[in-house]
Scaffold this motif. Structure first.
Motif, PDB file in Angstrom:
ATOM      1  N   ALA A   1      18.834  31.668  -6.387  1.00 54.45           N
ATOM      2  CA  ALA A   1      18.857  30.225  -6.116  1.00 54.45           C
ATOM      3  C   ALA A   1      17.541  29.544  -6.450  1.00 54.45           C
ATOM      4  CB  ALA A   1      19.200  29.989  -4.648  1.00 54.45           C
ATOM      5  N   VAL A   2      16.481  30.302  -6.615  1.00 53.17           N
ATOM      6  CA  VAL A   2      15.144  29.720  -6.788  1.00 53.17           C
ATOM      7  C   VAL A   2      15.058  28.779  -7.994  1.00 53.17           C
ATOM      8  CG1 VAL A   2      12.695  30.246  -7.190  1.00 53.17           C
ATOM      9  CG2 VAL A   2      13.994  31.522  -5.464  1.00 53.17           C
ATOM     10  N   PRO A   3      15.588  29.111  -9.175  1.00 57.47           N
ATOM     11  CA  PRO A   3      15.480  28.154 -10.291  1.00 57.47           C
ATOM     12  C   PRO A   3      16.111  26.791  -9.987  1.00 57.47           C
ATOM     13  CG  PRO A   3      16.039  30.323 -11.125  1.00 57.47           C
ATOM     14  CD  PRO A   3      16.153  30.386  -9.613  1.00 57.47           C
TER      15      PRO A   3
ATOM     16  N   ALA B   1      15.314  21.054  -8.083  1.00 56.99           N
ATOM     17  CA  ALA B   1      15.493  20.045  -7.036  1.00 56.99           C
ATOM     18  C   ALA B   1      14.152  19.455  -6.604  1.00 56.99           C
ATOM     19  CB  ALA B   1      16.235  20.639  -5.844  1.00 56.99           C
ATOM     20  N   LEU B   2      13.092  20.254  -6.613  1.00 56.24           N
ATOM     21  CA  LEU B   2      11.770  19.750  -6.240  1.00 56.24           C
ATOM     22  C   LEU B   2      11.276  18.696  -7.234  1.00 56.24           C
ATOM     23  CD1 LEU B   2       9.913  22.983  -5.107  1.00 56.24           C
ATOM     24  CD2 LEU B   2      10.798  21.155  -3.652  1.00 56.24           C
ATOM     25  N   ALA B   3      11.755  18.752  -8.459  1.00 58.25           N
ATOM     26  CA  ALA B   3      11.315  17.817  -9.492  1.00 58.25           C
ATOM     27  C   ALA B   3      12.015  16.463  -9.396  1.00 58.25           C
ATOM     28  CB  ALA B   3      11.558  18.429 -10.871  1.00 58.25           C
ATOM     29  N   LEU B   4      12.990  16.316  -8.511  1.00 58.91           N
ATOM     30  CA  LEU B   4      13.763  15.079  -8.424  1.00 58.91           C
ATOM     31  C   LEU B   4      13.013  13.919  -7.787  1.00 58.91           C
ATOM     32  CD1 LEU B   4      17.258  16.507  -7.446  1.00 58.91           C
ATOM     33  CD2 LEU B   4      16.473  15.752  -9.703  1.00 58.91           C
ATOM     34  N   LYS B   5      11.907  14.186  -7.141  1.00 54.47           N
ATOM     35  CA  LYS B   5      11.075  13.149  -6.511  1.00 54.47           C
ATOM     36  C   LYS B   5      11.820  12.366  -5.429  1.00 54.47           C
ATOM     37  CE  LYS B   5       7.690  13.864  -9.482  1.00 54.47           C
ATOM     38  NZ  LYS B   5       7.024  15.101  -9.283  1.00 54.47           N
ATOM     39  N   ASP B   6      12.735  13.022  -4.753  1.00 49.93           N
ATOM     40  CA  ASP B   6      13.448  12.414  -3.630  1.00 49.93           C
ATOM     41  C   ASP B   6      12.898  13.069  -2.365  1.00 49.93           C
ATOM     42  OD1 ASP B   6      15.761  12.833  -1.565  1.00 49.93           O
ATOM     43  OD2 ASP B   6      16.362  11.092  -2.759  1.00 49.93           O
ATOM     44  N   ALA B   7      12.287  12.279  -1.492  1.00 39.98           N
ATOM     45  CA  ALA B   7      11.575  12.825  -0.336  1.00 39.98           C
ATOM     46  C   ALA B   7      12.465  13.682   0.559  1.00 39.98           C
ATOM     47  CB  ALA B   7      10.947  11.698   0.473  1.00 39.98           C
TER      48      ALA B   7
ATOM     49  N   LYS C   1       8.803  33.462  -4.733  1.00 41.59           N
ATOM     50  CA  LYS C   1       7.471  33.402  -5.345  1.00 41.59           C
ATOM     51  C   LYS C   1       7.438  32.675  -6.687  1.00 41.59           C
ATOM     52  CE  LYS C   1       7.942  38.045  -7.180  1.00 41.59           C
ATOM     53  NZ  LYS C   1       8.029  39.348  -6.586  1.00 41.59           N
ATOM     54  N   LYS C   2       8.550  32.619  -7.400  1.00 33.49           N
ATOM     55  CA  LYS C   2       8.562  31.917  -8.685  1.00 33.49           C
ATOM     56  C   LYS C   2       8.433  30.406  -8.511  1.00 33.49           C
ATOM     57  CE  LYS C   2      11.003  35.453 -11.222  1.00 33.49           C
ATOM     58  NZ  LYS C   2      12.245  35.860 -11.887  1.00 33.49           N
ATOM     59  N   ALA C   3       8.584  29.922  -7.297  1.00 32.47           N
ATOM     60  CA  ALA C   3       8.446  28.484  -7.026  1.00 32.47           C
ATOM     61  C   ALA C   3       7.035  28.116  -6.573  1.00 32.47           C
ATOM     62  CB  ALA C   3       9.460  28.054  -5.973  1.00 32.47           C
TER      63      ALA C   3
END
Length: 75
Positions: A7-9, A14-20, A38-40
């Motif tokens: 699920a990490v990728p 999702a972290l790049a979506l800039k939605d708080a 760890k890849k995140a």
């Protein structure tokens, strides 16, 4: 554990979506994965360094849950 790591990728995306709200929920999901996330680390580190107070705190918690792999972030 193998399913969590898979699920990490998607969580990194999702972290790049800039939605708080999404960011905070994604960090919680990465918390639950722990060391297999760890890849995140680069994305979480970025949030720790430039996020608002709540995001930085959540990112710090996530890095702590990832464990030893993320120690360099704090140097």
């Amino acid at each position: 554990a193998q399913f969590k790591e898979a699920a990490v990728p998607a969580l990194k995306d999702a972290l790049a979506l800039k939605d708080a709200a999404m960011t905070l929920q994604t960090l919680k999901a990465l918390d639950s994965i722990g060391p297999d996330a760890k890849k995140a680390i680069p994305e979480v580190q970025n949030l720790f360094l430039i996020g608002d107070k709540a995001t930085a705190q959540a990112a710090m918690n996530t890095l702590a849950k990832i464990g030893k792999e993320s120690i360099d972030v704090f140097k």
